[in-house]
Write a protein that holds these residues in place. Structure first.
Motif, PDB file in Angstrom:
ATOM      1  N   ASN A  25     -40.384  43.966 -11.020  1.00  0.00           N
ATOM      2  CA  ASN A  25     -39.334  44.306 -10.791  1.00  0.00           C
ATOM      3  C   ASN A  25     -39.331  42.590  -9.440  1.00  0.00           C
ATOM      4  O   ASN A  25     -39.994  41.767  -9.656  1.00  0.00           O
ATOM      5  N   SER A  26     -37.353  43.014  -8.782  1.00  0.00           N
ATOM      6  CA  SER A  26     -36.781  42.496  -8.515  1.00  0.00           C
ATOM      7  C   SER A  26     -35.774  43.309  -7.287  1.00  0.00           C
ATOM      8  O   SER A  26     -35.354  44.125  -7.813  1.00  0.00           O
ATOM      9  N   GLY A  27     -35.348  42.060  -6.669  1.00  0.00           N
ATOM     10  CA  GLY A  27     -34.128  43.036  -5.594  1.00  0.00           C
ATOM     11  C   GLY A  27     -33.440  41.621  -4.815  1.00  0.00           C
ATOM     12  O   GLY A  27     -34.489  40.944  -4.095  1.00  0.00           O
ATOM     13  N   THR A  28     -32.364  41.534  -4.310  1.00  0.00           N
ATOM     14  CA  THR A  28     -31.392  40.781  -3.529  1.00  0.00           C
ATOM     15  C   THR A  28     -30.944  41.892  -2.515  1.00  0.00           C
ATOM     16  O   THR A  28     -30.696  43.200  -3.138  1.00  0.00           O
ATOM     17  N   TYR A  29     -30.723  41.690  -1.281  1.00  0.00           N
ATOM     18  CA  TYR A  29     -29.744  41.661  -0.317  1.00  0.00           C
ATOM     19  C   TYR A  29     -28.778  41.480   0.671  1.00  0.00           C
ATOM     20  O   TYR A  29     -28.742  39.663   0.367  1.00  0.00           O
ATOM     21  N   THR A  30     -27.631  41.562   0.805  1.00  0.00           N
ATOM     22  CA  THR A  30     -26.676  40.703   1.418  1.00  0.00           C
ATOM     23  C   THR A  30     -26.620  41.993   2.651  1.00  0.00           C
ATOM     24  O   THR A  30     -26.162  43.043   2.300  1.00  0.00           O
ATOM     25  N   LYS A  31     -26.371  41.380   3.886  1.00  0.00           N
ATOM     26  CA  LYS A  31     -26.016  42.489   4.574  1.00  0.00           C
ATOM     27  C   LYS A  31     -24.354  40.688   6.077  1.00  0.00           C
ATOM     28  O   LYS A  31     -25.122  40.421   6.071  1.00  0.00           O
ATOM     29  N   VAL A  32     -23.695  41.970   5.633  1.00  0.00           N
ATOM     30  CA  VAL A  32     -22.692  41.424   6.269  1.00  0.00           C
ATOM     31  C   VAL A  32     -21.960  42.517   7.894  1.00  0.00           C
ATOM     32  O   VAL A  32     -21.734  43.295   7.686  1.00  0.00           O
ATOM     33  N   GLY A  33     -22.750  42.136   9.207  1.00  0.00           N
ATOM     34  CA  GLY A  33     -22.511  42.807  10.280  1.00  0.00           C
ATOM     35  C   GLY A  33     -23.434  44.162   9.315  1.00  0.00           C
ATOM     36  O   GLY A  33     -24.626  44.041   9.958  1.00  0.00           O
ATOM     37  N   ARG A  34     -23.150  45.673   9.609  1.00  0.00           N
ATOM     38  CA  ARG A  34     -23.150  46.523   9.609  1.00  0.00           C
ATOM     39  C   ARG A  34     -23.744  46.600   8.408  1.00  0.00           C
ATOM     40  O   ARG A  34     -24.657  47.975   7.866  1.00  0.00           O
ATOM     41  N   LEU A  35     -23.229  46.962   7.309  1.00  0.00           N
ATOM     42  CA  LEU A  35     -23.031  46.883   5.992  1.00  0.00           C
ATOM     43  C   LEU A  35     -24.344  46.115   5.124  1.00  0.00           C
ATOM     44  O   LEU A  35     -24.475  45.076   5.407  1.00  0.00           O
ATOM     45  N   VAL A  36     -25.125  47.173   4.905  1.00  0.00           N
ATOM     46  CA  VAL A  36     -25.672  46.236   3.098  1.00  0.00           C
ATOM     47  C   VAL A  36     -26.008  47.184   2.338  1.00  0.00           C
ATOM     48  O   VAL A  36     -25.587  47.967   1.710  1.00  0.00           O
ATOM     49  N   THR A  37     -25.814  45.646   1.279  1.00  0.00           N
ATOM     50  CA  THR A  37     -25.843  46.437   0.145  1.00  0.00           C
ATOM     51  C   THR A  37     -27.260  45.488  -0.286  1.00  0.00           C
ATOM     52  O   THR A  37     -27.386  44.555  -0.590  1.00  0.00           O
ATOM     53  N   VAL A  38     -28.693  46.548  -2.061  1.00  0.00           N
ATOM     54  CA  VAL A  38     -28.867  45.804  -1.617  1.00  0.00           C
ATOM     55  C   VAL A  38     -28.786  45.775  -3.235  1.00  0.00           C
ATOM     56  O   VAL A  38     -28.393  46.783  -4.006  1.00  0.00           O
ATOM     57  N   THR A  39     -29.364  45.204  -4.238  1.00  0.00           N
ATOM     58  CA  THR A  39     -29.641  45.259  -6.415  1.00  0.00           C
ATOM     59  C   THR A  39     -31.382  45.113  -6.311  1.00  0.00           C
ATOM     60  O   THR A  39     -31.664  44.878  -5.394  1.00  0.00           O
ATOM     61  N   GLY A  40     -31.481  46.156  -7.978  1.00  0.00           N
ATOM     62  CA  GLY A  40     -32.441  45.927  -8.128  1.00  0.00           C
ATOM     63  C   GLY A  40     -32.732  45.886  -9.091  1.00  0.00           C
ATOM     64  O   GLY A  40     -32.091  46.635  -9.302  1.00  0.00           O
ATOM     65  N   TYR A  41     -33.663  45.619 -10.085  1.00  0.00           N
ATOM     66  CA  TYR A  41     -34.552  45.874 -11.487  1.00  0.00           C
ATOM     67  C   TYR A  41     -36.359  46.082 -11.095  1.00  0.00           C
ATOM     68  O   TYR A  41     -36.815  45.716 -10.288  1.00  0.00           O
ATOM     69  N   ILE A  42     -36.130  47.232 -11.929  1.00  0.00           N
ATOM     70  CA  ILE A  42     -37.764  47.593 -11.933  1.00  0.00           C
ATOM     71  C   ILE A  42     -37.885  48.581 -13.146  1.00  0.00           C
ATOM     72  O   ILE A  42     -37.051  49.452 -14.055  1.00  0.00           O
ATOM     73  N   GLN A  43     -38.681  47.164 -13.780  1.00  0.00           N
ATOM     74  CA  GLN A  43     -39.309  47.626 -14.989  1.00  0.00           C
ATOM     75  C   GLN A  43     -40.500  48.669 -14.716  1.00  0.00           C
ATOM     76  O   GLN A  43     -41.733  48.446 -14.117  1.00  0.00           O
ATOM     77  N   VAL A  44     -40.966  49.403 -15.738  1.00  0.00           N
ATOM     78  CA  VAL A  44     -42.388  50.873 -15.113  1.00  0.00           C
ATOM     79  C   VAL A  44     -43.228  50.195 -16.380  1.00  0.00           C
ATOM     80  O   VAL A  44     -43.277  50.579 -18.446  1.00  0.00           O
ATOM     81  N   ASP A  45     -43.928  49.078 -15.747  1.00  0.00           N
ATOM     82  CA  ASP A  45     -45.230  48.723 -17.328  1.00  0.00           C
ATOM     83  C   ASP A  45     -45.963  49.515 -17.956  1.00  0.00           C
ATOM     84  O   ASP A  45     -46.479  49.620 -18.724  1.00  0.00           O
ATOM     85  N   SER A  46     -46.804  50.873 -16.313  1.00  0.00           N
ATOM     86  CA  SER A  46     -47.566  51.281 -17.365  1.00  0.00           C
ATOM     87  C   SER A  46     -47.305  52.738 -16.278  1.00  0.00           C
ATOM     88  O   SER A  46     -47.445  51.974 -14.418  1.00  0.00           O
TER      89      SER A  46
END
Length: 133
Positions: A25-46
């Motif tokens: 998994n990996s993810g990033t976020y950006t917070k501008v004022g009170r607005l948060v945007t998260v992005t992510g990738y998750i791969q299920v290995d098992s």
């Protein structure tokens, strides 16, 4: 107020027992004022064990507001996943610190997805914007 960073999106149960799960998994976020945007990738290995609980992603890097008038919006793309209600799928806040997958079939009601939608090799990419206090 502006902030960028990384976070680790983790598949966790809303309640009850979590399955034994290994992910990439990996993810990033950006917070501008009170607005948060998260992005992510998750791969299920098992994945094994109990898979009947509602699946959440979290904890999020900032707590979200779930009060009336604050409607988090997101997008999610699944690869290999078998959704219980595949016609409409979205990611949204599940409480203040977690995200979950709301799905529905056309003409049916919305419900949260469970761990049983995942098998080894499945993956998802998502983005979610929400307000924090």
């Amino acid at each position: 107020d502006y902030e960028e960073g990384t976070w680790t999106p983790t598949l966790v149960p809303h309640a009850g027992t979590a399955p034994t799960i290994s992910t990439t998994n990996s993810g990033t976020y950006t917070k501008v004022g009170r607005l948060v945007t998260v992005t992510g990738y998750i791969q299920v290995d098992s994945i094994s064990g109990v898979t009947t609980g509602f699946v959440n992603i979290g904890p999020l890097p900032f707590g979200g507001i779930t009060a009336s008038g604050y409607s988090p919006a997101g997008a999610v793309v699944f690869n290999g996943t078998t959704l219980a209600r595949p016609d409409n799928a979205n990611i949204t806040l599940y409480g203040a610190s977690y995200a979950g997958f709301l799905t529905s079939n056309n003409g049916g009601g919305w419900d949260w997805e469970k761990f049983s939608i995942f098998s080894a090799g499945d993956a998802l990419r998502f983005s979610l914007s929400y307000y924090t206090s």
